[in-house]
Design an enzyme around this catalytic site. Structure first.
Site, PDB file in Angstrom:
ATOM      1  N   ARG A 229     -14.741  -8.552   1.269  1.00 49.35           N
ATOM      2  CA  ARG A 229     -14.126  -8.961   2.533  1.00 49.35           C
ATOM      3  C   ARG A 229     -15.139  -9.522   3.519  1.00 49.35           C
ATOM      4  O   ARG A 229     -14.855  -9.623   4.702  1.00 49.35           O
ATOM      5  CB  ARG A 229     -13.395  -7.773   3.159  1.00 49.35           C
ATOM      6  CG  ARG A 229     -12.185  -7.335   2.358  1.00 49.35           C
ATOM      7  CD  ARG A 229     -11.647  -6.029   2.894  1.00 49.35           C
ATOM      8  NE  ARG A 229     -10.507  -5.594   2.122  1.00 49.35           N
ATOM      9  CZ  ARG A 229      -9.241  -5.738   2.515  1.00 49.35           C
ATOM     10  NH1 ARG A 229      -8.960  -6.295   3.651  1.00 49.35           N
ATOM     11  NH2 ARG A 229      -8.253  -5.306   1.763  1.00 49.35           N
TER      12      ARG A 229
ATOM     13  N   ASN B 250      -2.580  -8.922  -5.821  1.00 48.58           N
ATOM     14  CA  ASN B 250      -3.267  -8.188  -4.766  1.00 48.58           C
ATOM     15  C   ASN B 250      -3.948  -9.165  -3.814  1.00 48.58           C
ATOM     16  O   ASN B 250      -4.778  -9.967  -4.236  1.00 48.58           O
ATOM     17  CB  ASN B 250      -4.337  -7.252  -5.359  1.00 48.58           C
ATOM     18  CG  ASN B 250      -5.133  -6.537  -4.278  1.00 48.58           C
ATOM     19  OD1 ASN B 250      -4.619  -5.641  -3.616  1.00 48.58           O
ATOM     20  ND2 ASN B 250      -6.389  -6.943  -4.078  1.00 48.58           N
ATOM     21  N   GLU B 251      -3.556  -9.117  -2.541  1.00 48.07           N
ATOM     22  CA  GLU B 251      -4.232  -9.806  -1.440  1.00 48.07           C
ATOM     23  C   GLU B 251      -4.523 -11.278  -1.733  1.00 48.07           C
ATOM     24  O   GLU B 251      -5.645 -11.768  -1.554  1.00 48.07           O
ATOM     25  CB  GLU B 251      -5.503  -9.051  -1.055  1.00 48.07           C
ATOM     26  CG  GLU B 251      -5.193  -7.644  -0.567  1.00 48.07           C
ATOM     27  CD  GLU B 251      -6.385  -6.925   0.040  1.00 48.07           C
ATOM     28  OE1 GLU B 251      -7.506  -7.460  -0.011  1.00 48.07           O
ATOM     29  OE2 GLU B 251      -6.183  -5.810   0.574  1.00 48.07           O
ATOM     30  N   ALA B 252      -3.465 -11.974  -2.153  1.00 44.15           N
ATOM     31  CA  ALA B 252      -3.647 -13.397  -2.471  1.00 44.15           C
ATOM     32  C   ALA B 252      -3.959 -14.235  -1.240  1.00 44.15           C
ATOM     33  O   ALA B 252      -4.384 -15.392  -1.375  1.00 44.15           O
ATOM     34  CB  ALA B 252      -2.392 -13.937  -3.162  1.00 44.15           C
TER      35      ALA B 252
ATOM     36  N   ALA C  55       1.815  -7.748  -1.009  1.00 47.32           N
ATOM     37  CA  ALA C  55       0.572  -7.005  -1.266  1.00 47.32           C
ATOM     38  C   ALA C  55      -0.614  -7.700  -0.611  1.00 47.32           C
ATOM     39  O   ALA C  55      -1.692  -7.818  -1.190  1.00 47.32           O
ATOM     40  CB  ALA C  55       0.344  -6.856  -2.773  1.00 47.32           C
TER      41      ALA C  55
END
Length: 606
Positions: A4, A292-294, A331
């Site tokens: 991140r 997940n977290e596209a 998501a």
């Protein structure tokens, strides 16, 4: 590198490309700023349609006003007030304004500013009153539905970290979550990754092998849990770009090279699960989440439009097996792309899921209502104190109090708040280099409970029926918060009281933010009670603090140090249990509550 890093840059790029319908919200009214010792408590009137509120601060009434950064490194908006600002300097006046947030990328107009300065004066005690004669309904327990885990094939590993067998300890952590915290399901990444050999192509034709998945899910069920099946990541032979990867284990984040083969794989995968475990089992106790977290490019190398297609193709494949199977998304990171998915998807959504760190989860109900989907279950399938790997805040009592704040905030407005993750046996950016290394886990390598575990254990220890609680004083309901409940069957009453701030610059603690608490129980049956007081702070129930004292800078404990740490791995009493008498239906208990810390005070009829 942290997955991140440059989070805001990536989120801005992704959210902008996806595009969301604009929603104009008015400024909150009634903003007040109440000064106290080392803190200013902000309160405001709620705004219809707001998912949350973004607090701003300036050095003068003329600005410039900037979002107040409590260093959570993710979404700074909060779902509601009051909000305790502990970032200022006592005696130095600052100006505050608040904006309503329709979604993370849609911030409304600032309120009229108000001025305040925290003080250095002695703090007024916080009075907390629990009315044991009330009944506010069943105590909501949003931690129970789900917990996060490293990819589940890791739980089958016989390799070692810090001298401890990885798989055995990860399985033990998952079982403890079930037995001690009441958790029912586990979510993890990577069930389609190549380490389980689900998909390959031979002479250009797809070949499926679900035996590795069977080993993983047989293990999950043997622990008394069920999986939330995150349909991710892309098998190498199906990926349009196999070189696009994330994490040390090389999860492929590419769109598929063939959309029909993606559909066929998901359908065959889900059909296999139904055949092996039974339709009723999978339909009623499992669920499917797409990717997940596209909205972060580290997790998706395609375009937003390709992700929405990926979601719809996968959801259609799941529903083709049985319409009753539950599937949802997006998501996403930082509560992003919810409006966009709700507008774009052609498939039913059985739940809406997203993630955030560093703040309590936003209120997604207004977003759902805008899309005529009111009542859709809301699952925060990842949540935690920080999105950053190897961050020392994860070992702190601060993080435990943060967890209590978020769980209390979430009660009654969402269905699941899943802490990320259960164990420090975790290898996204490499395996743990030391015992206390800032890992995401609630439990360490070596299966020691961190303060965050005790936060959930204290919540789980609360009885069934929620009681009315009122508070007043310096930082009441903003710095010092509380929950209380009663067991109607035996009369046990419990109050959970904690002292914390969202300000991560205070993660090591602040003497100025400590408070004296006057806890009063009313509505009791007269007579004797056994008073039990359990505490988590740096001196109680805190194995990281013990390790700081005995570790001497070593990475891993010696055998003797392991023994000392295991002896400290307990929920400590602040003082031995004692008898206390309620008269006129009332009983008083006073104690100091450092910042950060949390106390579970129980009255058991003698």
């Amino acid at each position: 590198m942290d997955a991140r890093t440059d989070f805001e840059t990536r989120l801005g790029r992704a959210s902008g490309e996806a595009g969301g319908a604009g929603v104009a919200l008015p400024a909150p009214g009634g903003l007040t700023a109440r000064p106290g010792r080392a803190q200013v408590t902000l309160s405001w009137e709620p705004v219809d349609g707001a998912a949350g509120y973004l607090v701003h601060v300036a050095e003068s009434a003329d600005g410039p006003f900037e979002p107040l950064d409590h260093q959570g490194r993710d979404v700074l908006s909060v779902p509601h007030g009051p909000y305790a600002d502990t970032t200022g300097t006592p005696g130095v006046e600052r100006w505050y304004a608040v904006a309503a947030v329709a979604s993370v990328d849609q911030v409304g107009t600032l309120s009229a500013p108000v001025a305040a300065a925290s003080t250095a004066a002695d703090a007024e005690p916080v009075a907390v009153t629990v009315d044991a004669g009330t009944d506010e309904g069943e105590l909501d327990r949003p931690w129970r539905p789900m917990i996060g885990s490293e990819h589940l094939s890791h739980a089958l590993s016989t390799e070692r970290t810090g001298g401890r067998e990885i798989g055995a300890e990860l399985r033990a952590a998952l079982k403890a979550a079930r037995d001690e915290l009441g958790v029912r399901t586990v979510r993890a990444h990577g069930i389609l990754c190549d380490d389980l050999g689900v998909y390959r192509e031979v002479d250009g034709q797809p070949v499926y092998d679900f035996s590795g998945v069977d080993r993983v899910y047989d293990m999950v069920l043997s622990l008394g849990l069920r999986p939330i099946v995150e349909i991710s990541f892309m098998p190498r032979d199906l990926a349009a770009d196999p070189s696009a990867t994330v994490f040390e284990y090389g999860a492929i984040i590419s769109p598929p090279k063939d959309w029909d083969r993606w559909y066929d794989l998901v359908r065959a995968f889900v059909a296999h699960l139904v055949e092996r475990y039974g339709l009723e089992e999978v339909r009623d106790r499992w669920a499917f989440e797409v990717w997940n977290e596209a909205n972060l490019e580290v997790f998706w190398s395609g375009t937003p439009e390709e992700f929405f297609r990926l979601h719809d193709v996968a959801a259609s494949a799941v529903k083709s097996v049985d319409e009753g199977l539950r599937v949802g998304g997006p998501a996403s990171a930082a509560a992003g792309w919810i409006d966009q998915l709700l507008a774009a998807t052609k498939e039913p959504l059985d739940f809406v899921s997203t993630h955030t760190y560093g703040s309590p989860p936003l209120d997604l109900r207004p977003i759902l209502a805008r899309h005529d989907r009111a009542g859709t279950p809301i699952w925060w399938t990842e949540w935690g104190v920080t999105p950053t790997h190897f961050n020392e805040v994860s070992e702190s009592v601060f993080a435990a109090v943060f967890l209590l704040r978020g769980m209390r905030s979430s009660m009654g407005r969402l269905e699941a708040l899943s802490y990320w993750v259960v164990s420090d046996h975790f290898e996204e950016l490499g395996r743990p280099p030391a015992l206390f290394h800032g890992g995401f886990g609630l439990r360490t390598v070596g299966e020691l409970r961190k303060p965050r575990w005790w936060a959930l254990a204290m919540l789980e220890a609360l009885p069934t029926r929620r009681l009315s609680v009122t508070a007043s004083g310096d930082g009441a309901d903003s710095l010092v918060e509380s929950l209380a409940a009663v067991d109607p069957s035996d009369g046990r009453v419990a109050a959970l009281v904690w002292n914390g701030t969202l300000d991560q610059s205070k993660a090591a603690g602040s003497a100025e933010l400590g408070r004296r608490v006057a806890l009063r129980f009313t509505g009791l049956r007269d007579g004797e009670y056994e008073l039990r007081h359990r505490r988590v702070d740096d001196d109680h129930s805190c194995v990281p603090a013990v390790w700081r004292r005995i570790g001497g800078g070593a990475a891993w404990p010696t055998d003797a140090q392991w023994a000392e740490l295991r002896a400290a791995d307990r929920l400590d009493e602040l003082h031995p249990p004692r008898r206390i008498t309620a008269s006129g239906g009332a009983l008083d208990v006073e104690f100091d509550l450092p910042n950060p810390s949390m106390s579970l005070v129980e009255l058991v009829p003698a």
